[in-house]
Write an enzyme that holds these catalytic residues in place. Structure first.
Site, PDB file in Angstrom:
ATOM      1  N   HIS A  18       0.865  -1.140   0.104  1.00 39.81           N
ATOM      2  CA  HIS A  18      -0.104  -0.120  -0.055  1.00 39.81           C
ATOM      3  C   HIS A  18       0.949   1.215   0.072  1.00 39.81           C
ATOM      4  O   HIS A  18       1.593   1.474   1.035  1.00 39.81           O
ATOM      5  CB  HIS A  18      -0.802  -0.003   1.114  1.00 39.81           C
ATOM      6  CG  HIS A  18      -1.975   1.048   1.110  1.00 39.81           C
ATOM      7  ND1 HIS A  18      -3.319   0.970   1.421  1.00 39.81           N
ATOM      8  CD2 HIS A  18      -1.708   2.399   1.154  1.00 39.81           C
ATOM      9  CE1 HIS A  18      -3.834   2.124   1.226  1.00 39.81           C
ATOM     10  NE2 HIS A  18      -2.872   2.960   1.217  1.00 39.81           N
ATOM     11  N   HIS A  20       1.564   5.264  -1.556  1.00 43.70           N
ATOM     12  CA  HIS A  20       1.219   6.427  -2.459  1.00 43.70           C
ATOM     13  C   HIS A  20       2.494   7.080  -2.952  1.00 43.70           C
ATOM     14  O   HIS A  20       3.370   7.525  -2.343  1.00 43.70           O
ATOM     15  CB  HIS A  20       0.551   7.610  -1.874  1.00 43.70           C
ATOM     16  CG  HIS A  20      -0.971   7.022  -1.089  1.00 43.70           C
ATOM     17  ND1 HIS A  20      -2.059   7.434  -1.381  1.00 43.70           N
ATOM     18  CD2 HIS A  20      -1.181   6.615   0.118  1.00 43.70           C
ATOM     19  CE1 HIS A  20      -2.907   6.809  -1.321  1.00 43.70           C
ATOM     20  NE2 HIS A  20      -2.423   6.112   0.182  1.00 43.70           N
ATOM     21  N   LEU A  21       2.843   7.083  -4.544  1.00 46.23           N
ATOM     22  CA  LEU A  21       3.855   7.784  -4.988  1.00 46.23           C
ATOM     23  C   LEU A  21       3.457   9.127  -5.731  1.00 46.23           C
ATOM     24  O   LEU A  21       4.539   9.868  -6.303  1.00 46.23           O
ATOM     25  CB  LEU A  21       4.119   6.792  -6.333  1.00 46.23           C
ATOM     26  CG  LEU A  21       4.822   5.718  -5.740  1.00 46.23           C
ATOM     27  CD1 LEU A  21       5.593   4.683  -6.655  1.00 46.23           C
ATOM     28  CD2 LEU A  21       6.311   5.908  -4.724  1.00 46.23           C
ATOM     29  N   ARG A  22       2.076   9.424  -5.832  1.00 48.23           N
ATOM     30  CA  ARG A  22       1.774  10.652  -6.463  1.00 48.23           C
ATOM     31  C   ARG A  22       2.329  10.834  -7.912  1.00 48.23           C
ATOM     32  O   ARG A  22       2.327   9.729  -8.517  1.00 48.23           O
ATOM     33  CB  ARG A  22       2.107  12.083  -5.421  1.00 48.23           C
ATOM     34  CG  ARG A  22       2.181  12.049  -4.076  1.00 48.23           C
ATOM     35  CD  ARG A  22       0.684  11.710  -3.668  1.00 48.23           C
ATOM     36  NE  ARG A  22       0.515  11.766  -2.244  1.00 48.23           N
ATOM     37  CZ  ARG A  22      -0.498  11.701  -1.766  1.00 48.23           C
ATOM     38  NH1 ARG A  22      -1.439  10.931  -2.159  1.00 48.23           N
ATOM     39  NH2 ARG A  22      -0.654  12.021  -0.399  1.00 48.23           N
ATOM     40  N   ASN A  46      -5.175   7.300  -6.135  1.00 48.58           N
ATOM     41  CA  ASN A  46      -5.966   8.620  -5.858  1.00 48.58           C
ATOM     42  C   ASN A  46      -5.196   9.727  -6.310  1.00 48.58           C
ATOM     43  O   ASN A  46      -4.858  10.632  -5.515  1.00 48.58           O
ATOM     44  CB  ASN A  46      -6.319   8.543  -4.299  1.00 48.58           C
ATOM     45  CG  ASN A  46      -5.061   8.604  -3.472  1.00 48.58           C
ATOM     46  OD1 ASN A  46      -3.924   7.936  -3.782  1.00 48.58           O
ATOM     47  ND2 ASN A  46      -5.226   9.383  -2.428  1.00 48.58           N
ATOM     48  N   LYS A 110      -9.448  -0.196  -5.737  1.00 45.83           N
ATOM     49  CA  LYS A 110      -9.711   0.354  -4.530  1.00 45.83           C
ATOM     50  C   LYS A 110     -10.768   1.004  -4.363  1.00 45.83           C
ATOM     51  O   LYS A 110     -10.988   2.183  -5.087  1.00 45.83           O
ATOM     52  CB  LYS A 110      -8.224   1.713  -4.577  1.00 45.83           C
ATOM     53  CG  LYS A 110      -8.146   2.343  -3.199  1.00 45.83           C
ATOM     54  CD  LYS A 110      -7.947   1.523  -2.090  1.00 45.83           C
ATOM     55  CE  LYS A 110      -7.852   2.315  -0.872  1.00 45.83           C
ATOM     56  NZ  LYS A 110      -6.589   2.864  -0.386  1.00 45.83           N
ATOM     57  N   HIS A 148     -10.434   1.081   1.664  1.00 43.13           N
ATOM     58  CA  HIS A 148     -10.410   2.072   2.810  1.00 43.13           C
ATOM     59  C   HIS A 148     -11.520   2.030   3.767  1.00 43.13           C
ATOM     60  O   HIS A 148     -12.619   2.484   3.178  1.00 43.13           O
ATOM     61  CB  HIS A 148     -10.106   3.561   2.282  1.00 43.13           C
ATOM     62  CG  HIS A 148     -10.161   4.792   3.079  1.00 43.13           C
ATOM     63  ND1 HIS A 148      -8.819   5.279   3.482  1.00 43.13           N
ATOM     64  CD2 HIS A 148     -10.877   4.908   4.229  1.00 43.13           C
ATOM     65  CE1 HIS A 148      -9.104   6.389   4.565  1.00 43.13           C
ATOM     66  NE2 HIS A 148     -10.201   5.938   4.935  1.00 43.13           N
ATOM     67  N   HIS A 186      -4.813  -0.613   5.560  1.00 48.84           N
ATOM     68  CA  HIS A 186      -4.214   0.177   6.964  1.00 48.84           C
ATOM     69  C   HIS A 186      -5.077   0.040   8.076  1.00 48.84           C
ATOM     70  O   HIS A 186      -5.883   0.843   8.535  1.00 48.84           O
ATOM     71  CB  HIS A 186      -4.032   1.732   6.545  1.00 48.84           C
ATOM     72  CG  HIS A 186      -5.160   2.346   5.697  1.00 48.84           C
ATOM     73  ND1 HIS A 186      -6.395   2.298   5.907  1.00 48.84           N
ATOM     74  CD2 HIS A 186      -5.075   2.985   4.684  1.00 48.84           C
ATOM     75  CE1 HIS A 186      -7.082   2.830   5.059  1.00 48.84           C
ATOM     76  NE2 HIS A 186      -6.292   3.443   4.331  1.00 48.84           N
ATOM     77  N   LEU A 231      -5.182   9.187   7.939  1.00 51.77           N
ATOM     78  CA  LEU A 231      -6.539   8.611   7.933  1.00 51.77           C
ATOM     79  C   LEU A 231      -6.474   7.089   7.344  1.00 51.77           C
ATOM     80  O   LEU A 231      -5.745   6.915   6.575  1.00 51.77           O
ATOM     81  CB  LEU A 231      -7.471   9.356   7.158  1.00 51.77           C
ATOM     82  CG  LEU A 231      -8.024  10.496   7.743  1.00 51.77           C
ATOM     83  CD1 LEU A 231      -8.713  11.571   6.506  1.00 51.77           C
ATOM     84  CD2 LEU A 231      -8.981  10.623   8.974  1.00 51.77           C
ATOM     85  N   ASP A 259       1.547   2.802   3.680  1.00 52.43           N
ATOM     86  CA  ASP A 259       0.580   4.008   3.306  1.00 52.43           C
ATOM     87  C   ASP A 259       1.433   5.172   3.435  1.00 52.43           C
ATOM     88  O   ASP A 259       0.871   6.147   3.803  1.00 52.43           O
ATOM     89  CB  ASP A 259      -0.824   3.843   4.438  1.00 52.43           C
ATOM     90  CG  ASP A 259      -1.862   4.817   3.940  1.00 52.43           C
ATOM     91  OD1 ASP A 259      -1.711   5.183   2.632  1.00 52.43           O
ATOM     92  OD2 ASP A 259      -2.494   5.210   4.767  1.00 52.43           O
ATOM     93  N   HIS A 263       2.928  14.532   1.608  1.00 51.04           N
ATOM     94  CA  HIS A 263       2.201  15.899   1.321  1.00 51.04           C
ATOM     95  C   HIS A 263       3.223  17.017   1.437  1.00 51.04           C
ATOM     96  O   HIS A 263       3.964  16.781   2.244  1.00 51.04           O
ATOM     97  CB  HIS A 263       1.223  16.208   2.288  1.00 51.04           C
ATOM     98  CG  HIS A 263      -0.006  15.135   1.939  1.00 51.04           C
ATOM     99  ND1 HIS A 263      -1.142  15.692   1.110  1.00 51.04           N
ATOM    100  CD2 HIS A 263      -0.362  14.029   2.774  1.00 51.04           C
ATOM    101  CE1 HIS A 263      -2.058  14.649   1.093  1.00 51.04           C
ATOM    102  NE2 HIS A 263      -1.686  13.744   2.129  1.00 51.04           N
ATOM    103  N   ALA A 275      -4.210  14.796   5.254  1.00 53.25           N
ATOM    104  CA  ALA A 275      -3.946  13.557   6.016  1.00 53.25           C
ATOM    105  C   ALA A 275      -2.818  12.825   5.346  1.00 53.25           C
ATOM    106  O   ALA A 275      -2.886  12.574   4.102  1.00 53.25           O
ATOM    107  CB  ALA A 275      -5.252  12.687   6.089  1.00 53.25           C
TER     108      ALA A 275
HETATM  109  O1  DOR Z   1      -3.582   9.550   5.567  1.00 50.11           O
HETATM  110  C1  DOR Z   1      -4.032   9.436   4.636  1.00 50.11           C
HETATM  111  N1  DOR Z   1      -3.476   9.789   3.448  1.00 50.11           N
HETATM  112  N2  DOR Z   1      -4.843   8.357   4.125  1.00 50.11           N
HETATM  113  C2  DOR Z   1      -5.478   8.111   3.138  1.00 50.11           C
HETATM  114  O2  DOR Z   1      -6.481   7.433   3.033  1.00 50.11           O
HETATM  115  C3  DOR Z   1      -4.871   8.626   1.824  1.00 50.11           C
HETATM  116  C4  DOR Z   1      -3.476   9.159   2.089  1.00 50.11           C
HETATM  117  C5  DOR Z   1      -3.225  10.213   0.904  1.00 50.11           C
HETATM  118  O3  DOR Z   1      -3.356   9.891  -0.132  1.00 50.11           O
HETATM  119  O4  DOR Z   1      -2.770  11.248   1.531  1.00 50.11           O
HETATM  120 ZN    ZN Z   2      -3.283   5.068   1.615  1.00 51.48          ZN
END
Ligand code: DOR
Ligand code: ZN
Length: 361
Positions: A18, A20-22, A46, A110, A148, A186, A231, A259, A263, A275
């Protein structure tokens, strides 16, 4: 696990189930942090706009590979494989699931309940109301649903949203689709642990390093601490203990998913901060710290390198990763001005580090 000494051991190269690489600049900045430790990662869809089609997922995969090639991560890191996912919407067609499955490169779909978290506004408003035919197709093709698991009902206390999701959504979903592969992402609660442990059928869960190491006090340690805000939010200590017990139990239904969610500092330190915790740089050191805290380092390899591939029906990695007991300070900040990120546990000294593999063939 090969125990070279109490202070150094190696495991089969782990995977992150799990991540996130953006995209764009952020992707370019962060991709090497994961590639240096992990063989593969399940890449969250996402983005803005969300990755809702097979074509978009394959184009995103190509951007990740290009970023990796330009990241300077050599050796084992260059072989990092992004495992792509689709973002489920109320409109996702069953045919899209067939295309995803046929591609051989998409490993999950997802579910973000609409409004639950970052970039979830295109998410699902009523899973069993709008997505039945698509869930049917997923069950048929053996395509996992990555969840999620939080309700968005504003009348439900934020800290109860995972437990209420299990009762209101997961129970009915699994009654109607008992053969659907499900990963509760998560996991944060004792109720979630009990559900996954006791469920019949193909159910698993990922657990983050931060939920293993911290409870909700971390959010308020000496003041309001936005870099501990994610989150589902950190829960009370009894839940952390249940997660740690599950992760270190050897039960193959529980496996590693960081996860890690970068940011910009400016997006987290503000009136309404985003988050997400950035843990990718020190991920394996953080997990080693958690397992070591209960004397279960011998179980780290199963959690990090074996249970995930078994659930997803993939081979285990061939390379290895060496961990060493050696003090290592998490930097106060990462990357340059415009891309500045504050990593989780910034400035803290961790007792474990990963030996650099970037010069391996
Ligand atoms: O804390 C989080 N950040 N929870 C998520 O479900 C998404 C993630 C994000 O994409 O920043
Ligand atoms: Zn996530």
């Amino acid at each position: 696990m090969n125990s070279v000494s109490a202070n150094r051991f190696d495991i089969i190269r782990p995977d992150d189930w799990h991540l996130h690489l953006r995209d764009g600049n952020m992707l370019q900045a962060v991709v090497a942090d994961s590639a240096r430790q992990f063989g593969r990662a399940i890449i969250m869809p996402n983005l803005k706009p969300a990755v809702t089609t097979t074509a978009a997922a394959l184009a995103y995969r190509a951007r990740i590979q290009a970023a990796l090639a330009h990241s300077g991560a050599g050796g084992a890191a260059a072989a990092f494989q992004p495992l792509m996912t689709l973002y489920l919407t109320d409109q996702t067609a069953p045919d899209e699931i067939r295309r995803a499955s046929d591609s051989g490169l998409i490993h999950g779909v997802k579910l973000y309940p609409a409004g639950a978290t970052t970039h979830s506004d295109q998410g699902v408003t009523d899973l069993l109301g709008h997505c039945r035919a698509t869930l049917e197709a997923m069950q048929k093709h053996g395509m996992p649903l990555l969840i999620h698991g939080e309700v968005t009902d504003p009348s439900v206390d934020l800290f109860d949203r995972e437990a209420v999701f299990i009762d209101r959504v997961l129970g009915p979903l699994r009654r109607d689709f008992p053969a659907l592969k499900v990963v509760l992402e998560h996991l944060t609660t004792a109720q979630g642990v009990a559900y996954v442990r006791d469920a019949d059928g193909p159910v698993a869960a990922t657990i983050t390093a931060h939920h293993l190491l911290y409870n909700r006090n971390a959010l308020f340690q000496g003041g309001l601490r936005p870099h501990w805000y994610c989150l589902p939010v950190l829960k009370r200590e009894t839940h952390r203990q249940a997660l740690l017990q599950a992760a270190t139990s050897g039960n193959a239904r529980f496996f590693l998913g960081t996860d890690s969610a970068p940011h910009l500092r400016s997006a987290k330190e503000q009136d309404c901060g985003c988050a997400g915790c950035y843990t990718a740089r020190h991920a394996m050191a953080l997990y080693a710290m958690a397992f070591d805290s209960v004397g279960e380092l011998a179980r780290l390899e199963g959690f990090a390198s074996l249970h995930g591939p078994a659930f997803y029906g993939l081979p285990v990695n061939t390379g290895r990763l060496v961990l060493e007991r050696h003090a290592d300070q998490v930097p106060e900040r990462l990357f340059d001005g415009a891309r500045e990120i504050i990593p989780l546990a910034a400035g803290e000294c961790l007792p474990w580090r990963v030996l650099d593999t970037s010069s391996e063939p």
